[in-house]
Design a protein around this motif. Structure first.
Motif, short mmCIF file in Angstrom:
data_model
loop_
_atom_site.label_atom_id
_atom_site.label_comp_id
_atom_site.label_asym_id
_atom_site.label_seq_id
_atom_site.Cartn_x
_atom_site.Cartn_y
_atom_site.Cartn_z
N TYR A 252 -46.42 -56.85 18.46
CA TYR A 252 -46.73 -56.89 17.04
C TYR A 252 -46.44 -58.30 16.53
O TYR A 252 -45.38 -58.86 16.78
N GLU B 14 -46.07 -60.44 13.17
CA GLU B 14 -45.94 -60.29 11.71
C GLU B 14 -46.96 -61.16 10.99
O GLU B 14 -47.31 -62.24 11.45
N GLU C 160 -49.46 -61.50 6.94
CA GLU C 160 -49.78 -61.01 5.59
C GLU C 160 -51.27 -60.83 5.40
O GLU C 160 -51.75 -60.72 4.28
N SER C 161 -52.03 -60.84 6.51
CA SER C 161 -53.48 -60.75 6.37
C SER C 161 -53.90 -59.36 5.89
O SER C 161 -53.09 -58.42 5.88
N HIS D 218 -53.35 -56.74 8.50
CA HIS D 218 -51.94 -56.34 8.60
C HIS D 218 -51.60 -55.30 7.53
O HIS D 218 -50.80 -54.40 7.76
N ARG D 219 -52.19 -55.47 6.33
CA ARG D 219 -51.83 -54.59 5.22
C ARG D 219 -52.57 -53.26 5.26
O ARG D 219 -52.26 -52.35 4.49
N ALA E 160 -57.56 -60.83 10.92
CA ALA E 160 -56.12 -60.64 11.13
C ALA E 160 -55.37 -61.96 11.14
O ALA E 160 -54.14 -61.97 11.04
N LEU F 210 -54.55 -64.20 13.39
CA LEU F 210 -53.46 -64.22 14.38
C LEU F 210 -53.30 -65.62 14.94
O LEU F 210 -54.29 -66.28 15.27
N THR G 99 -56.40 -56.14 18.27
CA THR G 99 -56.13 -56.34 16.84
C THR G 99 -55.22 -55.22 16.32
O THR G 99 -54.30 -55.47 15.55
N THR H 124 -51.40 -56.04 14.93
CA THR H 124 -51.20 -55.99 13.48
C THR H 124 -50.49 -54.73 12.98
O THR H 124 -50.30 -54.59 11.78
N THR H 125 -50.14 -53.82 13.91
CA THR H 125 -49.52 -52.57 13.46
C THR H 125 -48.06 -52.49 13.95
O THR H 125 -47.83 -52.50 15.17
#
Lengths: 257, 186
Positions: free
Chosen positions: A8, A10, A12-13, A16-17, A57, A59, A124, A128-129
């Motif tokens: 994972y 971290e 703020e994309s 991600h949300r 994302a 990344l 992805t 992102t989770t």
């Protein structure tokens, strides 16, 4: 610990949300649509969607380098393997003509593009989770909470067993075992094999103790179970869900035509 | 084995422990890939879902193999392939069918270990066959049946069958004697 182990990253994309339930539904329909797609023209839109999903994302390259290295190695090997098999076994005519055939190139590339799309969307999701959201997401998607709890418990024990492997190896070395290491990969693999039996047997013996202590704390008493993390769908989640269902419907229709 | 319900607390913990063990060992074996086997890793750890299937039943075996492979792939490179995960699940499910072939008393005896080794071979053929040929059928990365057979199925099935047939009965026998020695349920 499992957060560090599972890849994972971290951020703020927007991806991600997103609610993990929306992401899991999207992955399901992407895999489903990719499975049904059999023409290069129906695979390209899915690849484009996967690329948009991955790039949204945001990344960092430094943290995804290893994944891309793995994906590129697989793609290069499979493309060459596909191309050579099609040219040598499934084409007729002079060899130079067969090597330059656009049909062979298309047939060699099509499954690789499918694989690339699959790799992009699943990576992805993983990147992102946060791992602690998988069980609440599945639980709030309607899965029995006991089944969702398996994931929570498994993620908790992975780092524990990795540490246990180290401890067992040290205990064996204290009794005179010397693992063969060095540069030979086969020797290094064989040095781990003696750990499989003791670590597995000791972990299996602990199953009843863990189950008893969970039951003593009331696990499994209530049919209904609530989750500490209550997930809420935002407008972006709903949009992703609409896109996922539409994608599924379109590819079913294309498959049936 | 009969009284253990699949979704009993013991069954759930067995699935989680099997999954975690398989994932932890796979991460190690995924790192140590042999040169030239980029498509298929040599994993003695395949015996873990087979052992959990044989000892705790087919559903526990399937979940250990399926989820363990998802988690180890997610740790090793960040993604997962669903059909290889199902194939790994089948590696655990098939040895769990042992009670259909032998009596409950024989499960932890010599006859049981023989059946366990045979089922490990069958599981490797069916599980890796499923994974390799669905890659071909759905066009995931390969486009010919020859590639599915020679590049994926044969290397994966042969190595898994050898590892499974040797290590799984050893695991079952070691677990049976350790559990008897501690007066535990088996």
């Amino acid at each position: 610990m499992s957060t560090r182990l599972i890849r994972y990253i971290e951020g703020e994309s927007l991806v991600h949300r997103l609610d993990p339930r929306a992401k899991l539904t999207f992955i399901f329909f992407m895999v489903f649509s990719l499975t049904l797609a059999s023409q290069i023209l129906s695979i390209i839109p899915l690849l484009a969607i996967s690329l948009v999903f991955y790039s949204s994302a945001k990344l960092p390259w430094s943290k995804t380098k290893a994944t891309w290295k793995f994906i590129l190695v697989i793609i290069v090997i499979l493309s060459l393997l596909n191309y050579l098999t099609i040219v040598l076994l499934y084409s007729e005519g002079p060899i130079l003509e067969r090597l330059a055939s656009p049909n062979a190139v298309r047939k060699a590339l099509m499954p690789v593009l499918k694989l690339l799309s699959l790799a992009l969307v699943t990576a992805t999701l993983v990147f992102t989770t946060p791992p602690n959201l998988y069980a609440p997401a599945l639980g709030q998607m309607g899965f029995p909470y006991r089944a969702a709890y398996v994931i929570q418990l498994a993620l908790r024990y992975v780092p524990e067993f990795m540490a246990e492997m180290g401890r067992t190896l040290e205990a064996q070395m204290a009794r005179g075992f010397r693992p063969r290491g060095g540069r030979n990969p086969l020797a290094r693999i064989l040095s781990v094999v003696p750990l499989v039996v003791p670590v597995t047997v000791s972990a299996t013996l602990s199953i009843y103790d863990i189950a008893d202590s969970m039951e003593l704390r009331g696990f499994g008493e209530e049919r209904c179970h609530t989750w500490y993390r209550e997930l809420k769908l935002s407008k972006w989640d709903k949009l992703l869900l609409v896109l996922s269902y539409s994608l599924g419907a379109i590819y079913i229709l294309l498959f049936m035509i | 084995m009969g009284e253990r319900r699949t979704l009993s607390t013991t069954g759930i913990v067995a699935m989680a422990i099997g999954t975690a063990l398989y994932a932890a060992f796979n991460v190690f074996f995924n790192i140590l890939q042999l040169p030239g086997t980029q498509l298929v890793a040599l994993r003695p750890s395949v015996a873990i879902p087979m052992f959990f299937g044989y000892t705790f039943g087919p559903v526990v075996g399937f979940v250990s193999g399926f989820l363990g492979n998802v988690i180890s792939d997610a740790i090793s490179w960040g993604g997962f392939w669903w059909n290889w995960d199902v194939g790994n699940g089948l590696l655990g499910l098939i040895p769990g069918l042992a009670p259909y072939f032998i009596s409950k008393e024989d499960v932890f005896r010599r006859r049981g270990y023989l059946v366990c080794a045979v089922l490990a071979i069958v599981a490797s053929i069916v599980g890796m066959g499923f994974a390799a040929y669905t890659d071909y059928l759905f066009g995931y990365g390969i486009s010919t049946i020859e590639e599915a057979t020679y590049a994926l199925f044969l290397p994966a099935a042969v190595t898994d069958a050898i590892n499974g047939a040797i290590i799984t009965p050893i695991l079952v026998a070691a677990y049976a004697s350790a559990a008897r020695g501690r007066a535990r349920r088996i």
